[in-house]
Design an enzyme around this catalytic site. Sequence first.
Site, PDB file in Angstrom:
ATOM      1  N   ARG A 280      54.734  38.556  18.809  1.00  0.00           N
ATOM      2  CA  ARG A 280      54.047  37.474  18.098  1.00  0.00           C
ATOM      3  C   ARG A 280      52.732  37.961  17.508  1.00  0.00           C
ATOM      4  O   ARG A 280      51.972  38.672  18.155  1.00  0.00           O
ATOM      5  CB  ARG A 280      53.757  36.343  19.074  1.00  0.00           C
ATOM      6  CG  ARG A 280      53.207  35.104  18.411  1.00  0.00           C
ATOM      7  CD  ARG A 280      52.845  34.082  19.447  1.00  0.00           C
ATOM      8  NE  ARG A 280      52.751  32.745  18.887  1.00  0.00           N
ATOM      9  CZ  ARG A 280      51.973  31.789  19.393  1.00  0.00           C
ATOM     10  NH1 ARG A 280      51.246  32.036  20.472  1.00  0.00           N
ATOM     11  NH2 ARG A 280      51.924  30.607  18.843  1.00  0.00           N
TER      12      ARG A 280
ATOM     13  N   ARG B  50      41.105  30.323  14.538  1.00  0.00           N
ATOM     14  CA  ARG B  50      40.350  29.870  15.710  1.00  0.00           C
ATOM     15  C   ARG B  50      40.843  30.539  16.999  1.00  0.00           C
ATOM     16  O   ARG B  50      40.201  30.421  18.045  1.00  0.00           O
ATOM     17  CB  ARG B  50      40.444  28.331  15.824  1.00  0.00           C
ATOM     18  CG  ARG B  50      41.754  27.816  16.300  1.00  0.00           C
ATOM     19  CD  ARG B  50      41.851  26.302  16.347  1.00  0.00           C
ATOM     20  NE  ARG B  50      43.215  25.877  16.098  1.00  0.00           N
ATOM     21  CZ  ARG B  50      44.185  25.859  17.000  1.00  0.00           C
ATOM     22  NH1 ARG B  50      43.936  26.210  18.228  1.00  0.00           N
ATOM     23  NH2 ARG B  50      45.400  25.480  16.667  1.00  0.00           N
TER      24      ARG B  50
ATOM     25  N   HIS C 225      60.284  27.489  22.583  1.00  0.00           N
ATOM     26  CA  HIS C 225      58.845  27.768  22.447  1.00  0.00           C
ATOM     27  C   HIS C 225      58.093  27.098  23.594  1.00  0.00           C
ATOM     28  O   HIS C 225      57.886  25.876  23.598  1.00  0.00           O
ATOM     29  CB  HIS C 225      58.291  27.281  21.113  1.00  0.00           C
ATOM     30  CG  HIS C 225      56.852  27.690  20.902  1.00  0.00           C
ATOM     31  ND1 HIS C 225      56.480  28.800  20.157  1.00  0.00           N
ATOM     32  CD2 HIS C 225      55.686  27.144  21.346  1.00  0.00           C
ATOM     33  CE1 HIS C 225      55.157  28.906  20.155  1.00  0.00           C
ATOM     34  NE2 HIS C 225      54.652  27.907  20.870  1.00  0.00           N
ATOM     35  N   CYS C 226      57.722  27.902  24.568  1.00  0.00           N
ATOM     36  CA  CYS C 226      56.908  27.397  25.674  1.00  0.00           C
ATOM     37  C   CYS C 226      56.118  28.588  26.214  1.00  0.00           C
ATOM     38  O   CYS C 226      56.337  29.724  25.804  1.00  0.00           O
ATOM     39  CB  CYS C 226      57.793  26.766  26.747  1.00  0.00           C
ATOM     40  SG  CYS C 226      59.201  27.758  27.227  1.00  0.00           S
ATOM     41  N   HIS C 227      55.184  28.301  27.073  1.00  0.00           N
ATOM     42  CA  HIS C 227      54.281  29.341  27.574  1.00  0.00           C
ATOM     43  C   HIS C 227      54.207  29.303  29.095  1.00  0.00           C
ATOM     44  O   HIS C 227      54.506  28.271  29.714  1.00  0.00           O
ATOM     45  CB  HIS C 227      52.866  29.124  27.042  1.00  0.00           C
ATOM     46  CG  HIS C 227      52.767  28.899  25.568  1.00  0.00           C
ATOM     47  ND1 HIS C 227      52.891  29.915  24.649  1.00  0.00           N
ATOM     48  CD2 HIS C 227      52.545  27.775  24.843  1.00  0.00           C
ATOM     49  CE1 HIS C 227      52.735  29.426  23.430  1.00  0.00           C
ATOM     50  NE2 HIS C 227      52.534  28.120  23.517  1.00  0.00           N
TER      51      HIS C 227
ATOM     52  N   TYR D 203      52.371  32.992  13.728  1.00  0.00           N
ATOM     53  CA  TYR D 203      51.701  31.695  13.817  1.00  0.00           C
ATOM     54  C   TYR D 203      50.645  31.660  12.724  1.00  0.00           C
ATOM     55  O   TYR D 203      49.692  32.447  12.745  1.00  0.00           O
ATOM     56  CB  TYR D 203      51.074  31.520  15.204  1.00  0.00           C
ATOM     57  CG  TYR D 203      50.586  30.120  15.508  1.00  0.00           C
ATOM     58  CD1 TYR D 203      51.058  29.012  14.818  1.00  0.00           C
ATOM     59  CD2 TYR D 203      49.655  29.893  16.521  1.00  0.00           C
ATOM     60  CE1 TYR D 203      50.625  27.726  15.115  1.00  0.00           C
ATOM     61  CE2 TYR D 203      49.211  28.613  16.827  1.00  0.00           C
ATOM     62  CZ  TYR D 203      49.698  27.537  16.118  1.00  0.00           C
ATOM     63  OH  TYR D 203      49.273  26.262  16.406  1.00  0.00           O
TER      64      TYR D 203
ATOM     65  N   ASP E 120      56.764  23.502  23.494  1.00  0.00           N
ATOM     66  CA  ASP E 120      55.381  23.992  23.439  1.00  0.00           C
ATOM     67  C   ASP E 120      54.631  23.726  24.747  1.00  0.00           C
ATOM     68  O   ASP E 120      53.404  23.791  24.790  1.00  0.00           O
ATOM     69  CB  ASP E 120      54.615  23.402  22.246  1.00  0.00           C
ATOM     70  CG  ASP E 120      53.252  24.065  22.057  1.00  0.00           C
ATOM     71  OD1 ASP E 120      53.155  25.288  22.280  1.00  0.00           O
ATOM     72  OD2 ASP E 120      52.289  23.352  21.721  1.00  0.00           O
TER      73      ASP E 120
ATOM     74  N   TYR F 237      39.970  30.292  24.732  1.00  0.00           N
ATOM     75  CA  TYR F 237      40.002  29.105  25.587  1.00  0.00           C
ATOM     76  C   TYR F 237      40.453  29.515  26.984  1.00  0.00           C
ATOM     77  O   TYR F 237      41.103  30.558  27.157  1.00  0.00           O
ATOM     78  CB  TYR F 237      40.952  28.034  25.020  1.00  0.00           C
ATOM     79  CG  TYR F 237      42.395  28.490  24.867  1.00  0.00           C
ATOM     80  CD1 TYR F 237      43.310  28.378  25.915  1.00  0.00           C
ATOM     81  CD2 TYR F 237      42.837  29.034  23.669  1.00  0.00           C
ATOM     82  CE1 TYR F 237      44.627  28.795  25.781  1.00  0.00           C
ATOM     83  CE2 TYR F 237      44.161  29.455  23.519  1.00  0.00           C
ATOM     84  CZ  TYR F 237      45.040  29.340  24.570  1.00  0.00           C
ATOM     85  OH  TYR F 237      46.343  29.764  24.443  1.00  0.00           O
TER      86      TYR F 237
HETATM   87  C1  0GY Z   1      50.932  27.051  20.563  1.00  0.00           C
HETATM   88  C2  0GY Z   1      49.731  26.684  19.832  1.00  0.00           C
HETATM   89  C3  0GY Z   1      48.445  27.049  20.083  1.00  0.00           C
HETATM   90  C4  0GY Z   1      48.019  28.127  20.909  1.00  0.00           C
HETATM   91  C5  0GY Z   1      48.590  29.323  20.950  1.00  0.00           C
HETATM   92  O1  0GY Z   1      48.560  31.577  21.405  1.00  0.00           O
HETATM   93  C6  0GY Z   1      47.975  30.526  21.555  1.00  0.00           C
HETATM   94  O2  0GY Z   1      46.919  30.429  22.153  1.00  0.00           O
HETATM   95  O3  0GY Z   1      49.762  29.532  20.440  1.00  0.00           O
HETATM   96  C7  0GY Z   1      47.361  26.338  19.382  1.00  0.00           C
HETATM   97  O4  0GY Z   1      46.233  26.308  19.886  1.00  0.00           O
HETATM   98  O5  0GY Z   1      47.626  25.772  18.297  1.00  0.00           O
HETATM   99  O6  0GY Z   1      51.940  27.350  19.959  1.00  0.00           O
HETATM  100  O7  0GY Z   1      50.879  27.085  21.771  1.00  0.00           O
END
Ligand code: 0GY
Length: 301
Positions: free
Chosen positions: A127, A133, A34-36, A160, A253, A52
């Site tokens: 996903r 939020r 799990h990473c972005h 999520y 993350d 954001y």
């Molecule tokens: C995560 C958690 C968050 C953000 C997101 O998709 C997203 O913007 O997943 C969070 O703000 O809790 O898993 O990165």
Amino acid sequence: MSNSAFKMDEDWLEFHPDPSVPEFKVPAGAVDAHCHVFGPGNVFPYAPERKYTPCDAPKDKLWELRDHLGFARNVIVQASCHGSDNRALVDALLHSGGRARGVASVERHISDQELDQLDAAGVRGVRFNFVKRLVDTLPHDTLLDVGERIQRLGWHLVIYVESPDLPELFEFFSSLPGMVVFDHMGRPDVSKDPNGEAFNLFIRLLRENENMWAKVSCPDRLSLAGPPDYLDVVPFARRVVDSFPDRVLWGTDWPHPNMKSHMADDGKLVDYIPKIAVTKELQQKLLVENPMHLYWPEEVA
Ligand code: 0GY
């Protein structure tokens, strides 16, 4: 670091500039599941509907972190700041040398051909975000529809959701087709009892649905006790790992979007792993066998 095309939010915490070398050595072939990747915004713009604006967190930085922490592969999860524009994700997958797979976000009207293109790039799941939020509308109908359509590709759903919303969504989630992975253990309130009513419901969801998996990730996000040990999250994650050793995943993350209390040292997050997966066998499942089964099944005998 600054964005060239977008100004990150005033209160944005940037990822750790110099994470420690973990004391815990992850097993060979370990997967950060799990990473972005974010941007860079001047190449892959952030979505107009985003909640954001992050700092850029491009693929090369992710590969650096992967090597620094001793991981072999990544699963990159589309984040809400990129909406359903998966270009940054696809670009990272195509430049990963086969060492990254992805989870996309899609709209209901996506065509089968577009799904096939994502599949060819290395996407293996979709996903859906129920965290209020982060999104304007909750994705019930799209989820059911897309959930059915991705079965032909052998993909899974990633959800999520936060713990207070689980009671009303329990039946709906139980009706979903195929494999379903829950991010961050359904975000429990760790000030509560890990054997209490709220977390029991999450455990029951997995117990009653053998198609369901959990990421035991994000102690930094869930903890009230804070770094570096995140001890208040340990009993929750241990319970999940001990109960469902074949259905758990772990991820850093990185780059830790929307953290406000502190920015995690990714090396310390790796040192948290043996506290929640306490034997070599559990670590092997959590970090290698389970993610390989879900994301690189063709390489598993
Ligand atoms: C995560 C958690 C968050 C953000 C997101 O998709 C997203 O913007 O997943 C969070 O703000 O809790 O898993 O990165």
